[in-house]
Write a protein that holds these residues in place. Structure first.
Motif, short mmCIF file in Angstrom:
data_model
loop_
_atom_site.label_atom_id
_atom_site.label_comp_id
_atom_site.label_asym_id
_atom_site.label_seq_id
_atom_site.Cartn_x
_atom_site.Cartn_y
_atom_site.Cartn_z
N ASP A 35 0.81 -1.15 -0.08
CA ASP A 35 0.07 0.20 0.05
C ASP A 35 0.74 1.18 0.04
OD1 ASP A 35 -2.34 -1.36 -0.18
OD2 ASP A 35 -2.19 -1.62 2.14
N SER A 37 2.59 4.39 -2.31
CA SER A 37 2.19 5.21 -3.25
C SER A 37 3.03 4.87 -4.42
CB SER A 37 2.23 6.63 -2.75
OG SER A 37 2.11 7.52 -3.85
N TYR A 39 3.98 7.22 -6.37
CA TYR A 39 4.80 8.54 -6.36
C TYR A 39 6.31 8.23 -5.72
CZ TYR A 39 0.87 11.22 -7.75
OH TYR A 39 -0.16 11.83 -8.32
#
Length: 93
Positions: A35, A37, A39
């Motif tokens: 989980d 990101s 990014y």
């Protein structure tokens, strides 16, 4: 979760996916599984490319290619062989 990383890598290699894509896909699965990101995935990917050691590799390959095309490597090996060729395993040493 690290086991998933290695299992995904081995499965991708078993399916015939190239190594570079297998590494990328397995790390993407790892990031999605934790989980994290995407990014952060991009930031770590480009941070890994910002390494002086990795930047030297293309320069060494290019220099070796230039030396091979110019014939310097044959003369260099011949010179070294004359210096240490009489010793058993001289060039390897």
């Amino acid at each position: 979760m690290v086991a998933v990383l290695f299992i995904t890598f081995i499965v991708c290699l078993g399916l015939g996916v190239p190594v570079a894509f297998s590494l990328g896909l397995s790390s993407l699965v790892y990031f999605i599984g934790n989980d994290m990101s995407l990014y952060m995935f991009a930031q770590r990917f480009f941070a890994g490319l910002n390494s002086f050691t990795l930047l030297c590799i293309p320069g060494f390959v290019f220099a070796g290619s230039l030396m091979n095309q110019g014939g310097i490597t044959e003369r260099l090996i011949g010179f070294c062989n004359k210096i240490v060729g009489h010793i058993t395993g001289g060039l390897a040493i």
